[in-house]
Enzyme design. Sequence first.
Site, PDB file in Angstrom:
ATOM      1  N   HIS A 172      47.101  54.441  52.812  1.00 36.32           N
ATOM      2  CA  HIS A 172      47.437  53.185  52.166  1.00 36.32           C
ATOM      3  C   HIS A 172      47.874  53.489  50.735  1.00 36.32           C
ATOM      4  O   HIS A 172      47.469  54.496  50.147  1.00 36.32           O
ATOM      5  CB  HIS A 172      46.239  52.236  52.139  1.00 36.32           C
ATOM      6  CG  HIS A 172      45.880  51.675  53.473  1.00 36.32           C
ATOM      7  ND1 HIS A 172      46.673  50.753  54.117  1.00 36.32           N
ATOM      8  CD2 HIS A 172      44.823  51.917  54.291  1.00 36.32           C
ATOM      9  CE1 HIS A 172      46.115  50.433  55.275  1.00 36.32           C
ATOM     10  NE2 HIS A 172      45.001  51.124  55.411  1.00 36.32           N
ATOM     11  N   TYR A 232      51.767  56.164  46.938  1.00 31.54           N
ATOM     12  CA  TYR A 232      50.838  56.650  47.958  1.00 31.54           C
ATOM     13  C   TYR A 232      50.417  58.091  47.641  1.00 31.54           C
ATOM     14  O   TYR A 232      51.232  58.889  47.156  1.00 31.54           O
ATOM     15  CB  TYR A 232      51.492  56.646  49.333  1.00 31.54           C
ATOM     16  CG  TYR A 232      51.967  55.296  49.818  1.00 31.54           C
ATOM     17  CD1 TYR A 232      51.273  54.598  50.808  1.00 31.54           C
ATOM     18  CD2 TYR A 232      53.131  54.716  49.319  1.00 31.54           C
ATOM     19  CE1 TYR A 232      51.719  53.372  51.267  1.00 31.54           C
ATOM     20  CE2 TYR A 232      53.570  53.486  49.769  1.00 31.54           C
ATOM     21  CZ  TYR A 232      52.868  52.825  50.741  1.00 31.54           C
ATOM     22  OH  TYR A 232      53.308  51.611  51.196  1.00 31.54           O
ATOM     23  N   LYS A 267      44.342  47.355  45.333  1.00 36.18           N
ATOM     24  CA  LYS A 267      45.155  48.383  44.708  1.00 36.18           C
ATOM     25  C   LYS A 267      45.005  48.275  43.196  1.00 36.18           C
ATOM     26  O   LYS A 267      44.562  47.247  42.676  1.00 36.18           O
ATOM     27  CB  LYS A 267      46.631  48.232  45.113  1.00 36.18           C
ATOM     28  CG  LYS A 267      46.836  48.252  46.623  1.00 36.18           C
ATOM     29  CD  LYS A 267      48.275  48.150  47.001  1.00 36.18           C
ATOM     30  CE  LYS A 267      48.440  47.888  48.494  1.00 36.18           C
ATOM     31  NZ  LYS A 267      47.740  48.835  49.346  1.00 36.18           N
TER      32      LYS A 267
END
Length: 292
Positions: free
Chosen positions: A231, A223, A262
């Site tokens: 997020h 993070y 991601k």
Amino acid sequence: MQYLISRFIVDWLKLRRDYRIIGELVGSFPKSTRQDVFSGLPLLLLSEEVTLLLEKGIACLIECVNLDKPTESLKEKFQEYRNVLFLQQAECLRENRRKQITSVMDKIVEGKKRKMLGLHTSKKNMKKPLDKKTREAMDNIEINTQDLLEEELAKLPKLCKNEALVQTHTAYPWNSTDSMKTVEWKYPVTSNQQLKYKVYKDLWERNYYITSGEKFGGDFLVYPGDPIMFHSQFIVLCKSKDEELSITELIAQCRVSCHVRKTLVFAIYCEEEDKVKYQSLQWAESNILESC
């Protein structure tokens, strides 16, 4: 006990705010034990987090010997503590009942007077207005409210020990240096554990916040800031430089990371340079893997 809990909360906040140690809260809130949306203390740390705290001199690892096999004196102290809690709960129950009765004493007195005059005491009849003669008769009846209060309190059943609340401690309530000893932390041991720790330490020293990546099939989630506010950006997989990765596994990992928005990152430790190197992969618009 309240001091111990407060002290533990302060330590948890300091680890998170000052040292970016997140861990995982695995306990429940004392006043909301039946909900499973939010978790509370105690805090479960990753093995890598523990190792880092010890290496940086931020914390030390101790063992409470009495937790394994309590001494007779500790057993007696615990039983005495439980007895005191039981008496306090019984007194608290009685005091709450006293407040409840006091708040409706006017209605109880009126009901008592009605019974003495042979009148009905149902809610429907209580709402009906009384004639002048009956009202005067009720007003002439004197009732000692203190005696009535004690009479109502006597109806309260005694609290049994199997009905009493059991206190769940979030910290060891009888801390003493005699019951503690410093223990050795044996991690990392295997080559895979050493690899994961080197990657974790490198990311931590780059000022990232790191948590476990198990829920997305990785080793770590990374993070840019506190996970409460941000997020995760990267799913990190720790790989040795000579480890082979099948194309099927590679595609599967990339599709997962793409689905959760991601970036998939492979972390590789190079012994010659004593350095962790990273390789990121993303799906390109043409559905072809693109190396970053």
